[in-house]
Enzyme design. Structure first.
Site, PDB file in Angstrom:
ATOM      1  N   GLY A 236       1.968  -1.412   2.195  1.00 51.76           N
ATOM      2  CA  GLY A 236       1.113  -1.178   3.348  1.00 51.76           C
ATOM      3  C   GLY A 236      -0.346  -1.252   2.973  1.00 51.76           C
ATOM      4  O   GLY A 236      -0.734  -1.973   2.052  1.00 51.76           O
ATOM      5  N   SER A 237      -1.161  -0.490   3.664  1.00 50.59           N
ATOM      6  CA  SER A 237      -2.602  -0.514   3.444  1.00 50.59           C
ATOM      7  C   SER A 237      -2.983   0.327   2.234  1.00 50.59           C
ATOM      8  O   SER A 237      -2.226   1.193   1.794  1.00 50.59           O
ATOM      9  CB  SER A 237      -3.327   0.032   4.684  1.00 50.59           C
ATOM     10  OG  SER A 237      -3.027   1.412   4.853  1.00 50.59           O
ATOM     11  N   GLY A 241      -1.636   3.959   0.690  1.00 52.10           N
ATOM     12  CA  GLY A 241      -1.361   4.164  -0.724  1.00 52.10           C
ATOM     13  C   GLY A 241      -2.092   5.352  -1.302  1.00 52.10           C
ATOM     14  O   GLY A 241      -1.567   6.064  -2.167  1.00 52.10           O
ATOM     15  N   GLU A 258       2.603  -1.595  -3.329  1.00 53.77           N
ATOM     16  CA  GLU A 258       2.126  -2.946  -3.023  1.00 53.77           C
ATOM     17  C   GLU A 258       1.254  -2.829  -1.791  1.00 53.77           C
ATOM     18  O   GLU A 258       1.756  -2.694  -0.672  1.00 53.77           O
ATOM     19  CB  GLU A 258       3.299  -3.900  -2.789  1.00 53.77           C
ATOM     20  CG  GLU A 258       4.249  -4.021  -3.964  1.00 53.77           C
ATOM     21  CD  GLU A 258       3.595  -4.573  -5.219  1.00 53.77           C
ATOM     22  OE1 GLU A 258       2.437  -5.041  -5.143  1.00 53.77           O
ATOM     23  OE2 GLU A 258       4.227  -4.528  -6.272  1.00 53.77           O
TER      24      GLU A 258
END
Length: 504
Positions: A236-237, A241, A258
């Protein structure tokens, strides 16, 4: 046939119970038209915890199944995905808005990772290690880790799950999947496809081996915080994270992160401009700029700038935009209104910094609730402000450069970076870009664009987090725990110098 009716037919063919996509509290809309196509029941955080507990019990049984036998389940999953490819690819197009080739391509990645994982099930190798002790042997062994949590984003609604799940299953782990709230239907479809593979596989697969948790943020938090989940793989963004990472670190759990990528490319004086043009256009405009590997910044040497930019502008002005379900358009919709609004804010910010914008306006699809946009090419005087931020939309910022060492510094000057590329026929430039002082991204390509990751080469290594890799190479080690074993086959037990005791 309406999109809603087609969606219902596809889900039924794939084996999804109608109760799973009707009458629930979570409305699912298609970005193609903006209409609601399903109502999905959401799970509570308490129920999510119970599902995780069940997955933990499944893990305790699954870890005792020999790895090659576990690989057989993944082989069957690959067969089921092959049979369901057209339907699942179409469902991806409906739920996310990807054009047909990219929807099918995402399912093909699922098939490919299954093939990779089947071979891996016979290659979970450990090393034999030289030991200083005579009459001893030292070795490493790899063991299943436990419940693997997977949190996926809307832009790759099925492939990301498979990258994690195929490896986790052969490694002996169970999987609990929290899909994006925007893409629950494709997750339900994957769950049904996996259930068919399990039915063919037989009783060696315990109940609860895969759980799908459809719900809001609190469900994701329950997964991240659960003590029986030793690894969470989250896509995701970078904002997401930054929230997930510390929560996992607090309980010493592992993370595979990721996250977003403000990815860049460099066009050098010796570049093949025809090759570069095709790669740039595809990398920047594909999937309406909604890839973590989308090309977002482009540095072009001043000697070729005036030759490349007119051709690039023409590509942007002529690219077709439209429904991926009823046209052959190359660019489909943005996921929702918020994505379109963020795109317009970024373009306004670029203009305020002297940016010259080609494209970027809303495309009239005939559906007031659908948000299509013409891809935007923005010629910037320098890398500054909004250029340093990732906007999840089809915006490409283009800047001139003169010095190669300086442009490498500019290339690496952003916080988030997943993929990168350089276009050159100069060996020194290419090798420098791939060297330790070159690109700082997990993917660095020469004469190929930033998008198009391939199974086998581990995907990821997002530079801001160092958050791990998935889908190939030695990524499987993240899904297992390593033990060092020492065997004494001598008749004596060597003691430290000067140490002795009577054992009679």
């Amino acid at each position: 046939m309406s999109i809603k009716a087609e969606t219902s037919e596809i889900l039924t063919r794939l084996g999804v119970d109608a109760k799973s996509f009707s009458g629930g509290g979570l409305a699912v809309r298609t970005p193609v038209t903006g209409e609601t196509i399903a109502e999905v029941p959401a799970i509570s955080a308490t129920a999510a915890g119970a599902a995780i507990d069940k997955a933990h019990e499944a893990f305790k049984a699954w870890r005792d199944v020999p790895a090659p036998r576990r690989g057989e389940l993944v082989r069957l999953l690959g067969e089921e995905l092959r049979a369901a490819k057209d339907d699942l690819g179409r469902l991806v197009s409906i739920e996310v808005g990807k054009i047909r080739s990219e929807g099918l391509g995402e399912v093909q990645e699922m098939i490919d990772i299954c093939d990779f994982a089947v071979g891996l099930s016979r290659q979970l190798y450990g090393l034999t290690i030289a030991t200083e002790r005579p009459g001893h042997r030292m070795m490493e062994t790899w063991h299943p880790l436990g419940v693997v949590g997977v949190i996926s984003a809307f832009n790759f609604p099925v492939a990301v799950w498979s990258w994690n799940a195929a490896l986790a299953f052969v490694c002996g782990d169970s999987v609990v999947w929290k899909p994006s709230e925007k893409t629950p239907l494709t997750a339900l479809a994957c769950q049904a496809i996996f259930a068919r593979a399990v039915k063919r596989f037989g009783s060696d697969a315990p109940e609860g081996l895969l759980a799908v948790l459809i719900g809001d943020r609190d469900v994701g938090e329950a997964l991240v915080d659960h003590p029986k989940v030793p690894l969470v793989s989250a896509t995701g963004s970078t904002r997401m994270g930054r929230e997930v990472g510390p929560r996992l670190a607090k309980r010493f759990a592992r993370a595979v992160l990721e996250l977003g990528g403000n990815n860049a490319g460099i066009v050098c004086p010796s570049a093949d401009l025809d090759m570069a043009l095709r790669a740039i256009a595809f990398g920047a405009m594909g999937t309406a700029g909604q890839r973590c590997t989308t090309l977002r910044r482009l540095f072009v040497h001043e000697s070729v700038y005036d030759a490349l930019l007119p051709r690039l502008r023409k590509a942007y002005e002529s690219v077709s935009v439209g429904s991926p379900l009823t046209s052959e358009a190359l660019v489909g919709p943005l996921i929702d209104k918020a994505a379109f609004d963020n795109m317009q804010k970024a373009l306004d910010a670029a203009r305020s910094l002297g940016g010259k914008v080609t494209g970027g306006a809303r495309f009239d699809s005939g559906s007031a609730e659908a948000y299509y946009a013409h891809p935007a090419l923005v010629e910037m005087p320098k890398q500054d402000g909004v250029v340093l931020e990732e906007t999840f939309a089809p915006i490409l910022y283009v800047m001139k450069y003169t010095d190669f060492d300086a442009v490498l510094e500019e290339h690496n000057a952003v916080g988030a970076g997943l993929s990168s590329s350089i276009f050159t026929t100069d060996m020194r430039e290419a090798e420098t870009f791939l060297s330790a002082r070159g690109s700082d991204c997990g993917i660095a390509n020469v004469n190929i664009g930033t998008s198009g990751a391939e199974i086998g080469g581990a995907f990821g290594g997002e530079k801001e987090t160092g958050g791990g890799r998935e889908s190939g190479s030695d990524a499987w080690k993240a899904y297992m725990r390593r033990a060092t074993n020492t065997v004494n086959y001598s008749k004596a037990l060597p003691l430290a110098q000067g140490v002795s005791f009577d054992i009679e």
